[in-house]
Design an enzyme around this catalytic site. Sequence first.
Site, PDB file in Angstrom:
ATOM      1  N   LEU A  99       0.618 -67.721   8.305  1.00  0.00           N
ATOM      2  CA  LEU A  99       0.542 -68.622   9.458  1.00  0.00           C
ATOM      3  C   LEU A  99       0.331 -67.856  10.754  1.00  0.00           C
ATOM      4  CD1 LEU A  99       3.222 -71.183   8.334  1.00  0.00           C
ATOM      5  CD2 LEU A  99       0.892 -71.759   9.036  1.00  0.00           C
ATOM      6  N   LYS A 100       0.876 -66.644  10.864  1.00  0.00           N
ATOM      7  CA  LYS A 100       0.641 -65.843  12.073  1.00  0.00           C
ATOM      8  C   LYS A 100      -0.839 -65.504  12.205  1.00  0.00           C
ATOM      9  CE  LYS A 100       1.286 -63.285  15.728  1.00  0.00           C
ATOM     10  NZ  LYS A 100       2.077 -62.062  15.772  1.00  0.00           N
ATOM     11  N   LEU A 101      -1.498 -65.169  11.103  1.00  0.00           N
ATOM     12  CA  LEU A 101      -2.927 -64.862  11.165  1.00  0.00           C
ATOM     13  C   LEU A 101      -3.737 -66.107  11.515  1.00  0.00           C
ATOM     14  CD1 LEU A 101      -3.349 -62.399   8.160  1.00  0.00           C
ATOM     15  CD2 LEU A 101      -3.154 -61.855  10.596  1.00  0.00           C
ATOM     16  N   ASN A 130      -3.081 -66.543  15.277  1.00  0.00           N
ATOM     17  CA  ASN A 130      -3.760 -65.581  16.131  1.00  0.00           C
ATOM     18  C   ASN A 130      -5.269 -65.745  16.097  1.00  0.00           C
ATOM     19  OD1 ASN A 130      -1.235 -64.607  16.707  1.00  0.00           O
ATOM     20  ND2 ASN A 130      -1.788 -62.463  16.471  1.00  0.00           N
TER      21      ASN A 130
END
Length: 292
Positions: A171-173, A176
């Site tokens: 989810l961070k990727l 971002n």
Amino acid sequence: MHVGIIGIGLMGHGIARSVLIRGGFAVSFLDHPGNQPVDEITGLGARPCTTPAEVAAASDVVILCVTGSPQVEAIVTGENGLTSGLRPGSVIVDCSTALPESTQRMGESVRAIGCDYLDAPMTRTARHAHEGKLNLLVGGEAVTLEKVRTVLASFTEDVAHVGPLSHGHRLKLLHNYVSVGFMSLLAEAAAQSADAGVDPQVFLDVLAGGGGASVALDRLAPYILKEDREGLPFFVANAQKDIDYYRTMSDAAGAQSTIADGVSKAIAGAVDAGHGQAYVPELVRLFRTKNR
């Protein structure tokens, strides 16, 4: 609990001071040339260590805040790595931005020695880290999260359990990619606007009053108006790394990445020209064809 921290960079320094001041925990950290100045945290009682194994041996929880998967893997399973010094039942909390498949491998290595692993990448900025108001996207077992929640609370405003191990980094990727993608698009538009001599305030007002209104616009606005880059102290090289991690993740999933490929190409041009240590808002200048 005793807290170990590896990676006293722009974000990690804020995490360390919050764990010390807001949490009141004892802290050990890895002494490394890539750290920010550590005078403040050593003055608060933080103790430097020479290897990850030494940090692990002193700690119940170890927080990682490093550049990416190669660094995480070296710290966790490399020579004198965390797995050679962890206490039974210890927890690694990886706040880095890393590849999901690597995270799963690291988790398996740590669980094999009777410890636990969470991926807990951050959203928000270095200012929020300094204030103890980061948000975390946590992947892993719910019971492990509860075990370390008081430590995480010392440097966060919100902690979201988003699924099993590696879902935090996935989810961070995704986050971002959307965030850096928006800002790259806006920077390119702002560069063309400036080259054409458009009043920057008019440019911002038009976007803010229509489809361009966004957090991305808010973060770029200080640079567009005053060349103040501090709205987002995030290196262009790290932005490129995150976009390329997203592309790697997409390739592994067989997903489309046409737009991500274009964003990567645009940012890579700035990095290849020697501007990797510029902050992302400076793309507004780097994308210009006049008065760079």
